[in-house]
Design a protein around this motif. Structure first.
Motif, PDB file in Angstrom:
ATOM      1  N   LEU A 137       0.836  -1.203   0.000  1.00  0.00           N
ATOM      2  CA  LEU A 137       0.000   0.000   0.000  1.00  0.00           C
ATOM      3  C   LEU A 137       0.870   1.253   0.000  1.00  0.00           C
ATOM      4  CD1 LEU A 137      -2.890   1.291   0.401  1.00  0.00           C
ATOM      5  CD2 LEU A 137      -2.330   1.262   2.841  1.00  0.00           C
ATOM      6  N   SER A 138       1.909   1.249   0.819  1.00  0.00           N
ATOM      7  CA  SER A 138       2.795   2.414   0.899  1.00  0.00           C
ATOM      8  C   SER A 138       3.500   2.676  -0.424  1.00  0.00           C
ATOM      9  CB  SER A 138       3.834   2.203   2.002  1.00  0.00           C
ATOM     10  OG  SER A 138       3.216   2.093   3.254  1.00  0.00           O
ATOM     11  N   LEU A 139       4.003   1.607  -1.048  1.00  0.00           N
ATOM     12  CA  LEU A 139       4.738   1.790  -2.302  1.00  0.00           C
ATOM     13  C   LEU A 139       3.816   2.196  -3.441  1.00  0.00           C
ATOM     14  CD1 LEU A 139       7.252  -1.169  -1.996  1.00  0.00           C
ATOM     15  CD2 LEU A 139       7.705   1.274  -1.704  1.00  0.00           C
ATOM     16  N   VAL A 140       2.614   1.619  -3.504  1.00  0.00           N
ATOM     17  CA  VAL A 140       1.667   1.988  -4.567  1.00  0.00           C
ATOM     18  C   VAL A 140       1.221   3.440  -4.401  1.00  0.00           C
ATOM     19  CG1 VAL A 140      -0.670   1.571  -5.436  1.00  0.00           C
ATOM     20  CG2 VAL A 140       0.887  -0.329  -5.099  1.00  0.00           C
ATOM     21  N   ASN A 141       0.888   3.844  -3.177  1.00  0.00           N
ATOM     22  CA  ASN A 141       0.446   5.227  -2.972  1.00  0.00           C
ATOM     23  C   ASN A 141       1.583   6.218  -3.174  1.00  0.00           C
ATOM     24  OD1 ASN A 141      -2.223   4.657  -2.511  1.00  0.00           O
ATOM     25  ND2 ASN A 141      -1.990   4.518  -0.305  1.00  0.00           N
ATOM     26  N   ASN A 142       2.791   5.829  -2.849  1.00  0.00           N
ATOM     27  CA  ASN A 142       3.933   6.710  -3.079  1.00  0.00           C
ATOM     28  C   ASN A 142       4.194   6.893  -4.573  1.00  0.00           C
ATOM     29  OD1 ASN A 142       6.235   8.241  -2.018  1.00  0.00           O
ATOM     30  ND2 ASN A 142       7.436   6.652  -3.030  1.00  0.00           N
ATOM     31  N   ALA A 143       3.992   5.836  -5.345  1.00  0.00           N
ATOM     32  CA  ALA A 143       4.272   5.896  -6.780  1.00  0.00           C
ATOM     33  C   ALA A 143       3.049   6.293  -7.600  1.00  0.00           C
ATOM     34  CB  ALA A 143       4.778   4.539  -7.262  1.00  0.00           C
TER      35      ALA A 143
END
Length: 133
Positions: free
Chosen positions: A60-66
């Motif tokens: 979730l963190s990586l998808v929302n960051n990207a």
């Protein structure tokens, strides 16, 4: 900035990991190591619910960051997040109530939701194929 919650990256920032690039790389490495532990760590790790939950929070963190780099219509990322969230509920309680964790069947409601998601995925793929023609 990001367009959603990034709990893993926020935790790394609070821990003092300096640059944003270093946080993303460290979160990716943690995801890789946790995935390997889930895949090859044996039945004790496969049945530990916090492990898939941690992987989901990292994802979730990586998808929302990207999200600012991804196309606006990339529904595949949301579908993977949904499946990862459902996978959390495949793990029974910890420690298992039986010495034979393989005898614990997965919850039928979770299996039904996986089937529903597969139906939605196939239907969406069919509609996108029709829209291309």
């Amino acid at each position: 900035g990001s367009s959603g919650p990034t709990p893993a990256l926020d935790l790394l920032a609070a821990a003092g990991v300096g640059s944003a690039d270093a946080r993303v790389e460290l979160a990716s490495l943690c995801g890789l190591l946790l995935s390997l532990l889930l895949a090859f760590g044996g039945p004790r790790f496969a049945l530990w619910a916090p492990l898939p939950a941690s992987l989901w929070l990292l994802h979730l963190s990586l998808v929302n960051n990207a999200s600012r780099l991804l196309p606006a219509h990339s529904w595949e990322w949301a579908a993977l997040l949904e499946l990862g969230f459902l996978a959390i509920f495949l793990a029974p309680e910890w420690p298992p109530s039986t010495l034979y964790p393989r005898l614990l069947p997965p919850p039928s409601a979770v299996l039904l939701l996986f089937r529903w998601h597969l139906f939605r995925l196939l239907l969406g793929a069919g509609f996108s194929r029709l829209a291309d023609h």
